[in-house]
Motif scaffolding. Structure first.
Motif, PDB file in Angstrom:
ATOM      1  N   GLY A  21     -26.035 -24.796  12.623  1.00  0.00           N
ATOM      2  CA  GLY A  21     -26.736 -23.997  13.628  1.00  0.00           C
ATOM      3  C   GLY A  21     -27.165 -22.651  13.065  1.00  0.00           C
ATOM      4  N   GLU A  22     -26.305 -22.058  12.254  1.00  0.00           N
ATOM      5  CA  GLU A  22     -26.662 -20.785  11.626  1.00  0.00           C
ATOM      6  C   GLU A  22     -27.831 -20.959  10.668  1.00  0.00           C
ATOM      7  N   LEU A  23     -27.836 -22.083   9.926  1.00  0.00           N
ATOM      8  CA  LEU A  23     -28.953 -22.319   9.002  1.00  0.00           C
ATOM      9  C   LEU A  23     -30.259 -22.480   9.789  1.00  0.00           C
ATOM     10  N   PHE A  24     -30.244 -23.311  10.824  1.00  0.00           N
ATOM     11  CA  PHE A  24     -31.461 -23.506  11.627  1.00  0.00           C
ATOM     12  C   PHE A  24     -31.970 -22.172  12.171  1.00  0.00           C
ATOM     13  N   ARG A  25     -31.036 -21.307  12.525  1.00  0.00           N
ATOM     14  CA  ARG A  25     -31.442 -20.035  13.126  1.00  0.00           C
ATOM     15  C   ARG A  25     -32.068 -19.074  12.122  1.00  0.00           C
ATOM     16  N   ARG A  26     -32.153 -19.460  10.865  1.00  0.00           N
ATOM     17  CA  ARG A  26     -32.856 -18.624   9.858  1.00  0.00           C
ATOM     18  C   ARG A  26     -34.330 -18.989   9.770  1.00  0.00           C
ATOM     19  N   PHE A  27     -34.787 -19.895  10.617  1.00  0.00           N
ATOM     20  CA  PHE A  27     -36.174 -20.357  10.539  1.00  0.00           C
ATOM     21  C   PHE A  27     -36.844 -20.270  11.910  1.00  0.00           C
ATOM     22  N   TRP A  28     -38.147 -20.043  11.899  1.00  0.00           N
ATOM     23  CA  TRP A  28     -38.932 -20.178  13.116  1.00  0.00           C
ATOM     24  C   TRP A  28     -39.012 -21.658  13.476  1.00  0.00           C
ATOM     25  N   MET A  29     -38.885 -21.953  14.753  1.00  0.00           N
ATOM     26  CA  MET A  29     -38.960 -23.343  15.214  1.00  0.00           C
ATOM     27  C   MET A  29     -39.824 -23.435  16.473  1.00  0.00           C
ATOM     28  N   PRO A  30     -40.529 -24.556  16.656  1.00  0.00           N
ATOM     29  CA  PRO A  30     -41.261 -24.737  17.917  1.00  0.00           C
ATOM     30  C   PRO A  30     -40.275 -24.766  19.092  1.00  0.00           C
ATOM     31  N   ALA A  31     -40.603 -24.042  20.154  1.00  0.00           N
ATOM     32  CA  ALA A  31     -39.723 -24.002  21.322  1.00  0.00           C
ATOM     33  C   ALA A  31     -40.320 -24.771  22.495  1.00  0.00           C
ATOM     34  N   LEU A  32     -41.624 -24.611  22.713  1.00  0.00           N
ATOM     35  CA  LEU A  32     -42.293 -25.297  23.819  1.00  0.00           C
ATOM     36  C   LEU A  32     -43.786 -25.286  23.564  1.00  0.00           C
ATOM     37  N   LEU A  33     -44.517 -25.971  24.423  1.00  0.00           N
ATOM     38  CA  LEU A  33     -45.971 -25.984  24.312  1.00  0.00           C
ATOM     39  C   LEU A  33     -46.573 -24.914  25.229  1.00  0.00           C
ATOM     40  N   SER A  34     -47.700 -24.387  24.818  1.00  0.00           N
ATOM     41  CA  SER A  34     -48.368 -23.361  25.630  1.00  0.00           C
ATOM     42  C   SER A  34     -48.688 -23.885  27.023  1.00  0.00           C
ATOM     43  N   GLU A  35     -48.992 -25.175  27.105  1.00  0.00           N
ATOM     44  CA  GLU A  35     -49.392 -25.750  28.396  1.00  0.00           C
ATOM     45  C   GLU A  35     -48.264 -25.704  29.423  1.00  0.00           C
ATOM     46  N   GLU A  36     -47.034 -25.498  28.973  1.00  0.00           N
ATOM     47  CA  GLU A  36     -45.910 -25.466  29.913  1.00  0.00           C
ATOM     48  C   GLU A  36     -45.863 -24.171  30.718  1.00  0.00           C
ATOM     49  N   ILE A  37     -46.426 -23.131  30.156  1.00  0.00           N
ATOM     50  CA  ILE A  37     -46.525 -21.859  30.887  1.00  0.00           C
ATOM     51  C   ILE A  37     -47.989 -21.403  30.752  1.00  0.00           C
ATOM     52  N   PRO A  38     -48.874 -22.044  31.520  1.00  0.00           N
ATOM     53  CA  PRO A  38     -50.302 -21.955  31.234  1.00  0.00           C
ATOM     54  C   PRO A  38     -50.951 -20.604  31.507  1.00  0.00           C
ATOM     55  N   ALA A  39     -50.389 -19.802  32.389  1.00  0.00           N
ATOM     56  CA  ALA A  39     -51.091 -18.567  32.762  1.00  0.00           C
ATOM     57  C   ALA A  39     -50.071 -17.454  33.040  1.00  0.00           C
ATOM     58  N   PRO A  40     -50.515 -16.190  32.979  1.00  0.00           N
ATOM     59  CA  PRO A  40     -49.601 -15.083  33.281  1.00  0.00           C
ATOM     60  C   PRO A  40     -48.973 -15.245  34.661  1.00  0.00           C
ATOM     61  N   ASP A  41     -47.695 -14.885  34.726  1.00  0.00           N
ATOM     62  CA  ASP A  41     -46.953 -14.855  35.986  1.00  0.00           C
ATOM     63  C   ASP A  41     -46.770 -16.223  36.647  1.00  0.00           C
ATOM     64  N   THR A  42     -46.982 -17.301  35.851  1.00  0.00           N
ATOM     65  CA  THR A  42     -46.636 -18.620  36.393  1.00  0.00           C
ATOM     66  C   THR A  42     -45.122 -18.807  36.283  1.00  0.00           C
ATOM     67  N   GLY A  43     -44.620 -19.847  36.918  1.00  0.00           N
ATOM     68  CA  GLY A  43     -43.171 -20.027  36.995  1.00  0.00           C
ATOM     69  C   GLY A  43     -42.517 -20.221  35.635  1.00  0.00           C
ATOM     70  N   PRO A  44     -41.296 -19.711  35.473  1.00  0.00           N
ATOM     71  CA  PRO A  44     -40.577 -19.916  34.213  1.00  0.00           C
ATOM     72  C   PRO A  44     -40.190 -21.383  34.055  1.00  0.00           C
ATOM     73  N   VAL A  45     -39.979 -21.796  32.810  1.00  0.00           N
ATOM     74  CA  VAL A  45     -39.543 -23.169  32.542  1.00  0.00           C
ATOM     75  C   VAL A  45     -38.254 -23.137  31.730  1.00  0.00           C
ATOM     76  N   ARG A  46     -37.471 -24.160  31.911  1.00  0.00           N
ATOM     77  CA  ARG A  46     -36.227 -24.277  31.136  1.00  0.00           C
ATOM     78  C   ARG A  46     -36.545 -24.705  29.704  1.00  0.00           C
TER      79      ARG A  46
END
Lengths: 448, 113
Positions: A21-46
């Motif tokens: 876990g510490e090794l993985f945390r030394r790298f940038w990783m994809p977290a989610l797609l932009s389409e999941e939070i498509p616009a400002p002030d839209t609902g948060p996602v898990r």
């Protein structure tokens, strides 16, 4: 000699506080797609990553916040929060935080106490590029540059980005990504043809794949690079050449699938949700041309390369619960597996190993060279980091600006040096490039 | 000038083949094709790769001591922690020579180059 149980645990555990876990945390990783939070002030996602429960939101400025799901007050879930006016407000008592975790308001506490100045919400830096939101979850002082993959700089018309949840530890799927001998079986047809499924047009131009049918026992060659290592898979192709599939493998869990000039490039990035599930972020792109309408339709609706998901989710329709929709009549008729689609075929063999495969029971052979190399590399770096030593990969931004290539090379040339020009993402990517004009000659050249 | 550090930071290709051992049984042989003669045999491919990789610094240093050139197959990885590698394989005595020209290495550590 098999993998020791303690090494299997280390390899597969990426939760907070673990070596991997510490090794993985030394790298940038994809977290989610932009389409999941498509616009400002839209609902948060898990968002679940590396065993951490987070929420992502796009604030009023359009910037992305990725923060701990639990409010620091009473640990209520901020997934239910109100995303409003530059921050995320907990619906329990109204505490409000900006995307960097700064507490902006604490309306149920006396203003003069300034309690809000002493409270922070854990947050992680993000970077958004071409439909993917990346996160860095490691120590601030060790934060590397954001990787520069070719697809991050292409026009949106040239790429398709998909995300799907896979029901097993990340490592099982990663091992499949660097195991090119399986394509001679799992993704083949019993009549000796490549299983292109519904995507005959998408995969047109892969003329050299015929050698995966005639040479099912390729030789593997691995060499360290600054981003991870390179796997060269060599098959006989006539008397003067070898058919090489060259796969760049990136720390901590990414690869570029080898492709022939002018065909679709594929970048696979695997991100653990926890130790028993991971997300596959699959990027399919043409470096110098838009995807066709047919290609885009196929990707969006679950064609042969990317799989169908349950609408409104990133969960696949083909799962272990329904045996990946295996069709025995299809299997008799020609499909090697009876499972439709490359990714579900892969998952049918990796997910069914168990949530976390027991590697102490394996019998590895020479065809597992790249898999052994990946395990050794990850374990070496995780152990080194745990001892306080610096990690080996440079994490230099431009080191990721590569392509995976499949090509013919003269028998006497070292694969990594000879393929260098073809792998350079600054170069052209079409069937007219000189290295794509090479023809196999002599016995076995036809690949039949 | 090529230094010992550069050579020990140079990545070499690793491959594994199946070969018949002296007793007729099949074993795995890890090979570094760019370092002719550098191989390691074991029943397990993992152990064969371990043996090959762990033995690479000693193989290179031995060649250099005998004034046999070592090919520089590709650019070195400059961020590789060569000191730790040498310690792990018991060759820490060579650490003071890491930045020496490989043509000036002594036959054994401690001797003048």
């Amino acid at each position: 000699m098999v993998l020791k149980q303690e090494d299997n645990w280390m390899l597969t555990s990426t939760n907070p506080g673990t070596e991997m876990g510490e090794l993985f945390r030394r790298f940038w990783m994809p977290a989610l797609l932009s389409e999941e939070i498509p616009a400002p002030d839209t609902g948060p996602v898990r968002v679940t990553m590396l065993g951490e429960n987070l929420v992502a939101f796009r604030d009023s400025d359009g910037e992305v916040g990725l923060v701990n799901e639990a409010c620091p007050h009473r640990t209520a879930s901020l997934y239910f929060g109100r995303n409003e006016e530059g921050g995320l407000r907990c619906v329990y008592h109204g505490w409000k935080f900006d995307r960097n975790g700064t507490c902006l308001e604490m309306p149920n506490e006396p203003t003069e106490a300034r309690f809000k100045d002493r409270v922070r919400l854990r947050s992680y830096p993000t970077h958004e590029a071409n439909g993917v939101i990346w996160a860095y979850m490691g120590p601030e002082e060790d934060q590397p540059e954001v990787p520069r993959f070719e697809w991050m700089e292409l026009p949106p018309s040239h790429i398709f980005v998909g995300k799907v949840e896979v029901g097993c530890n990340y490592m099982q799927s990663l091992e499949g990504d660097i195991d090119p001998s399986h394509i001679s079986f799992l993704h083949q047809r019993i009549d000796g043809q490549v299983d292109r499924g519904s995507s005959r047009e998408v995969r047109a131009g892969e003329n050299l794949r015929r050698f995966t049918v005639t040479d099912t026992a390729p030789k593997y060659f691995c060499v360290d690079t600054e981003y991870g290592f390179m796997v060269g898979t060599r098959r006989d192709a006539g008397t003067d050449h070898y058919y090489w599939r060259v796969t760049p493998w990136f720390y901590p869990a990414g690869s570029l699938i080898p492709r022939e000039a002018g065909t679709l490039q594929t970048c696979l990035l695997r991100v653990p949700l926890d130790d028993e599930r991971h997300h596959l972020f699959g990027v399919y792109y043409r470096p110098d041309a838009p995807l066709t309408e047919k290609e885009r339709y196929e990707f969006q609706h679950g064609g042969n390369l990317f799989q169908a998901t349950i609408p409104g989710t990133y969960k696949p329709t083909q799962t272990i619960e329904n045996d990946f929709l295996r069709d025995r009549s299809e299997q008799r008729a020609g499909s090697y597996t009876g499972v439709k689609g490359i990714a579900p075929q892969d998952q049918a063999v990796t997910v069914t190993m168990g949530r976390v495969a027991d590697r102490t029971k394996e019998r590895l052979g020479t065809s597992d060279t790249a898999i052994i190399y990946a395990r050794r590399s990850l374990l070496r770096e995780a152990k080194s980091l745990a001892k306080g030593s610096p990690i080996t990969p440079s994490r230099r931004r431009d080191s990721y600006f590569l392509r995976g290539v499949a090509m013919l090379l003269p028998r006497d040339e070292p694969f990594d040096v000879a393929a260098l020009e073809a792998m350079d993402a600054n170069g052209p990517w079409n069937r007219d490039v000189p290295w794509a004009q090479v023809q196999a000659v002599g016995e076995g050249a036809s690949g039949t | 000038m090529t230094t010992l550090r550069e050579l020990l930071s140079t990545p070499f290709v690793t491959s594994v083949t199946a070969v018949q051992g002296p007793d007729g049984g099949w074993i795995r042989r890890a090979v570094a094709p760019e370092l002719p003669g550098h191989t390691f045999d074991h029943e397990s491919p993992w152990a064969a790769i371990d043996g090959l990789v762990d033995g690479t610094p000693a193989f290179i240093i031995d060649r250099l001591r005998r004034k046999v050139p070592v090919p520089v197959a590709r650019p070195p990885l400059p961020w590789k922690d060569v000191e730790s590698v040498l310690r792990e394989v018991g060759l820490e005595a060579w650490i003071p020579y890491l930045d020496h020209d490989v043509d000036d290495l002594p036959e054994s550590p401690g001797e003048p180059g």
